[in-house]
Motif scaffolding. Structure first.
Motif, mmCIF file in Angstrom:
data_model
loop_
_atom_site.group_PDB
_atom_site.id
_atom_site.type_symbol
_atom_site.label_atom_id
_atom_site.label_comp_id
_atom_site.label_asym_id
_atom_site.label_seq_id
_atom_site.Cartn_x
_atom_site.Cartn_y
_atom_site.Cartn_z
ATOM 1 N N VAL A 217 -50.953 83.449 77.043
ATOM 2 C CA VAL A 217 -51.850 84.294 76.255
ATOM 3 C C VAL A 217 -51.086 85.341 75.455
ATOM 4 O O VAL A 217 -51.295 85.505 74.246
ATOM 5 N N LEU A 218 -50.176 86.043 76.111
ATOM 6 C CA LEU A 218 -49.515 87.195 75.485
ATOM 7 C C LEU A 218 -48.248 86.833 74.724
ATOM 8 O O LEU A 218 -47.848 87.549 73.802
ATOM 9 N N ASN A 219 -47.592 85.721 75.128
ATOM 10 C CA ASN A 219 -46.405 85.220 74.424
ATOM 11 C C ASN A 219 -46.679 83.794 73.954
ATOM 12 O O ASN A 219 -45.965 82.854 74.296
ATOM 13 N N TYR A 220 -47.743 83.666 73.175
ATOM 14 C CA TYR A 220 -48.308 82.367 72.845
ATOM 15 C C TYR A 220 -47.304 81.431 72.179
ATOM 16 O O TYR A 220 -47.084 80.307 72.654
ATOM 17 N N GLU A 221 -46.699 81.853 71.101
ATOM 18 C CA GLU A 221 -45.826 80.963 70.337
ATOM 19 C C GLU A 221 -44.622 80.504 71.151
ATOM 20 O O GLU A 221 -44.258 79.322 71.137
ATOM 21 N N GLU A 222 -44.003 81.427 71.857
ATOM 22 C CA GLU A 222 -42.819 81.083 72.662
ATOM 23 C C GLU A 222 -43.186 80.122 73.780
ATOM 24 O O GLU A 222 -42.482 79.130 74.021
ATOM 25 N N THR A 223 -44.285 80.401 74.474
ATOM 26 C CA THR A 223 -44.714 79.544 75.589
ATOM 27 C C THR A 223 -45.149 78.175 75.072
ATOM 28 O O THR A 223 -44.882 77.143 75.700
ATOM 29 N N LYS A 224 -45.807 78.168 73.929
ATOM 30 C CA LYS A 224 -46.240 76.900 73.325
ATOM 31 C C LYS A 224 -45.031 76.022 73.008
ATOM 32 O O LYS A 224 -45.045 74.805 73.250
ATOM 33 N N LYS A 225 -43.974 76.615 72.502
ATOM 34 C CA LYS A 225 -42.758 75.851 72.198
ATOM 35 C C LYS A 225 -42.119 75.298 73.462
ATOM 36 O O LYS A 225 -41.583 74.173 73.460
ATOM 37 N N THR A 226 -42.175 76.072 74.543
ATOM 38 C CA THR A 226 -41.644 75.591 75.829
ATOM 39 C C THR A 226 -42.412 74.362 76.300
ATOM 40 O O THR A 226 -41.822 73.376 76.764
ATOM 41 N N ILE A 227 -43.737 74.407 76.170
ATOM 42 C CA ILE A 227 -44.579 73.280 76.564
ATOM 43 C C ILE A 227 -44.308 72.076 75.667
ATOM 44 O O ILE A 227 -44.201 70.940 76.146
ATOM 45 N N GLU A 228 -44.185 72.306 74.376
ATOM 46 C CA GLU A 228 -43.915 71.215 73.438
ATOM 47 C C GLU A 228 -42.582 70.532 73.752
ATOM 48 O O GLU A 228 -42.492 69.294 73.759
ATOM 49 N N LYS A 229 -41.565 71.327 74.031
ATOM 50 C CA LYS A 229 -40.251 70.753 74.355
ATOM 51 C C LYS A 229 -40.329 69.932 75.627
ATOM 52 O O LYS A 229 -39.772 68.826 75.712
ATOM 53 N N PHE A 230 -41.040 70.432 76.625
ATOM 54 C CA PHE A 230 -41.180 69.736 77.901
ATOM 55 C C PHE A 230 -41.893 68.396 77.722
ATOM 56 O O PHE A 230 -41.527 67.396 78.350
ATOM 57 N N LEU A 231 -42.891 68.360 76.868
ATOM 58 C CA LEU A 231 -43.703 67.154 76.683
ATOM 59 C C LEU A 231 -43.198 66.258 75.566
ATOM 60 O O LEU A 231 -43.751 65.169 75.346
ATOM 61 N N GLY A 232 -42.160 66.690 74.849
ATOM 62 C CA GLY A 232 -41.655 65.889 73.746
ATOM 63 C C GLY A 232 -42.546 65.938 72.526
ATOM 64 O O GLY A 232 -42.602 64.979 71.742
ATOM 65 N N LEU A 233 -43.255 67.040 72.337
ATOM 66 C CA LEU A 233 -44.124 67.227 71.188
ATOM 67 C C LEU A 233 -43.420 68.091 70.145
ATOM 68 O O LEU A 233 -42.411 68.741 70.443
ATOM 69 N N SER A 234 -43.973 68.125 68.944
ATOM 70 C CA SER A 234 -43.443 69.001 67.907
ATOM 71 C C SER A 234 -44.569 69.866 67.368
ATOM 72 O O SER A 234 -45.763 69.591 67.600
ATOM 73 N N GLY A 235 -44.191 70.901 66.645
ATOM 74 C CA GLY A 235 -45.200 71.760 66.041
ATOM 75 C C GLY A 235 -46.109 71.009 65.089
ATOM 76 O O GLY A 235 -47.280 71.365 64.916
ATOM 77 N N GLU A 236 -45.591 69.947 64.455
ATOM 78 C CA GLU A 236 -46.392 69.144 63.530
ATOM 79 C C GLU A 236 -47.503 68.375 64.251
ATOM 80 O O GLU A 236 -48.492 67.973 63.628
ATOM 81 N N ASP A 237 -47.306 68.137 65.550
ATOM 82 C CA ASP A 237 -48.350 67.450 66.327
ATOM 83 C C ASP A 237 -49.546 68.353 66.606
ATOM 84 O O ASP A 237 -50.614 67.868 66.968
ATOM 85 N N HIS A 238 -49.363 69.655 66.439
ATOM 86 C CA HIS A 238 -50.416 70.622 66.762
ATOM 87 C C HIS A 238 -51.354 70.754 65.562
ATOM 88 O O HIS A 238 -51.281 71.698 64.772
ATOM 89 N N ILE A 239 -52.261 69.807 65.436
ATOM 90 C CA ILE A 239 -53.056 69.674 64.217
ATOM 91 C C ILE A 239 -54.388 70.443 64.265
ATOM 92 O O ILE A 239 -55.034 70.612 63.231
ATOM 93 N N TYR A 240 -54.797 70.896 65.449
ATOM 94 C CA TYR A 240 -56.074 71.614 65.568
ATOM 95 C C TYR A 240 -55.856 73.000 66.176
ATOM 96 O O TYR A 240 -56.565 73.412 67.085
ATOM 97 N N LYS A 241 -54.894 73.719 65.679
ATOM 98 C CA LYS A 241 -54.506 75.003 66.259
ATOM 99 C C LYS A 241 -55.694 75.968 66.327
ATOM 100 O O LYS A 241 -56.413 76.151 65.336
ATOM 101 N N PHE A 242 -55.876 76.551 67.525
ATOM 102 C CA PHE A 242 -56.926 77.540 67.833
ATOM 103 C C PHE A 242 -58.332 76.937 67.881
ATOM 104 O O PHE A 242 -59.307 77.676 68.018
ATOM 105 N N LYS A 243 -58.450 75.611 67.767
ATOM 106 C CA LYS A 243 -59.785 75.020 67.815
ATOM 107 C C LYS A 243 -60.379 75.109 69.214
ATOM 108 O O LYS A 243 -61.583 75.355 69.374
ATOM 109 N N PHE A 244 -59.549 74.891 70.242
ATOM 110 C CA PHE A 244 -60.047 74.911 71.620
ATOM 111 C C PHE A 244 -59.475 76.070 72.440
ATOM 112 O O PHE A 244 -60.106 76.534 73.375
ATOM 113 N N PHE A 245 -58.263 76.489 72.107
ATOM 114 C CA PHE A 245 -57.659 77.606 72.838
ATOM 115 C C PHE A 245 -57.211 78.674 71.851
ATOM 116 O O PHE A 245 -56.368 78.429 70.988
ATOM 117 N N ASN A 246 -57.802 79.857 71.996
ATOM 118 C CA ASN A 246 -57.464 80.988 71.144
ATOM 119 C C ASN A 246 -56.936 82.106 72.024
ATOM 120 O O ASN A 246 -57.694 82.710 72.800
#
Length: 349
Positions: free
Chosen positions: A285-314
């Motif tokens: 919640v408080l370090n959203y971008e940094e934590t999101k990148k950690t999750i993406e790296k762990f799952l093998g995702l990229s920022g480009e895969d995040h196509i519905y940003k803030f639609k379900f989690f804000n």
């Protein structure tokens, strides 16, 4: 073998794991189950985890036969979906209604999986069944025995061969979720639980797990029940808590809450696997971008895969559920939680 490929989002009660499910719902290539859907078949007593133990890890004719019938009973309990007017049948199910969720394939697929391990069936005297009977069943058993003392009360004894259990399990779950998955990686809510990842992730060779942890002071406040004396404190509980839903968190009894959480965090501290990632709800919640990148790296995702940003989690909305303990009326309780629960000792948690 078909590898059941999924991401398990796990946590203890009121940990915020739903936030990660919501976040992953925003990525292409992932198929997230609804936030309120938990597939209990693996972790529930008598379910797939117990079946694996008794069919494969620690086989015996007594335990494997008992496990067969427990699983048989369980899949009917959680699978049946009686019509609304069938009041009696509706009273005898758990409410999961998995046949409805899996288009009437859950019970039949589960039975096929279960019976694939049966080598043969013997009809004979089997006193070990008595341990699994209710008092009423046991009474009827004894009556039948007395009324026909020359003929023993026989049971259907399943002879089980648990070879290739993990392969069959992966195939079964892959096929069961295939239509829902639609060639995407499945995101499940609390499928494995966060307590023994070193064992359970090895059963599923392509699965990954994200374990969400949370400041127990906020978990305490979020889990308050309607029996709490201070009505102002009840205003702090989240919308998904109707005053009863999170009662198992134990917030109605501070002693029980502390003991419960100490046990959970002790187990979580020792739980690790190279395909498991621990995430703090507060960081998401408080370090959203940094934590999101950690999750993406762990799952093998990229920022480009995040196509519905803030639609379900804000994170801006979820920030209302962070540090709510500061508004709690009894700060002495809050101090006790901080001093007595080992969550705060883990700098590398």
């Amino acid at each position: 073998m078909k590898s059941f490929n999924f991401i398990d989002c796990s946590g203890i009660g009121s940990s915020g794991k739903g936030a990660v499910v919501d976040l992953l719902s925003e990525y292409k290539g992932l198929a997230a189950m609804p936030y309120n859907f938990e597939f209990d078949l693996f972790r529930i007593k008598g379910g797939l985890n117990d079946l694996r133990k008794d069919f494969y890890e620690d086989w015996s004719p007594i335990r494997s036969n008992s496990a067969y019938w427990k699983f048989f009973k369980l899949i009917n309990l959680i699978g049946k979906n009686p019509k609304g007017l069938n009041f009696l049948s509706s009273m005898l199910i758990s409410g999961n209604r998995y046949d409805k969720k899996f288009k009437n394939t859950f019970i039949s697929s589960s039975l096929n999986f279960l019976n694939s391990f049966v080598e043969t069936e013997i009809n004979g005297y089997w006193p070990y069944d008595l341990a699994d009977m209710s008092n009423l069943q046991l009474a009827f058993y004894r009556i039948k025995e007395k009324l026909n003392s020359k003929k023993k009360v026989y049971s259907k004894i399943k002879v089980i061969n648990g070879d290739d259990f993990d392969s069959r399990l992966n195939n079964f779950l892959y096929d069961l979720f295939n239509e829902i998955r639609n060639d995407k990686v499945l995101v499940l809510n609390n499928f494995l639980e966060p307590y023994n990842s070193s064992k359970h992730l090895n059963i599923f060779p392509t699965a990954k797990q994200i374990v969400v942890i949370r400041d127990p002071r906020d978990s305490f406040v979020s889990g308050l029940s309607v029996g709490h004396s201070n009505s102002d404190d009840l205003k702090l509980i989240p919308a998904n808590n109707d005053g009863h839903l999170l009662s198992s968190v134990g917030s109605n009894n501070i002693e029980g809450f502390i003991l419960r959480m100490r046990q959970f965090y002790k187990i979580l501290k020792n739980n690790s696997h190279d395909r498991m990632l621990k995430v703090r709800f507060e960081d998401l919640v408080l370090n959203y971008e940094e934590t999101k990148k950690t999750i993406e790296k762990f799952l093998g995702l990229s920022g480009e895969d995040h196509i519905y940003k803030f639609k379900f989690f804000n994170p801006s909305e979820s920030s209302k559920n962070v540090m709510i303990w500061k508004k709690f009326s009894d700060q002495n309780i809050i101090k006790r939680i901080k001093n007595d629960i080992n969550y705060f000792e883990f700098k590398d948690f």
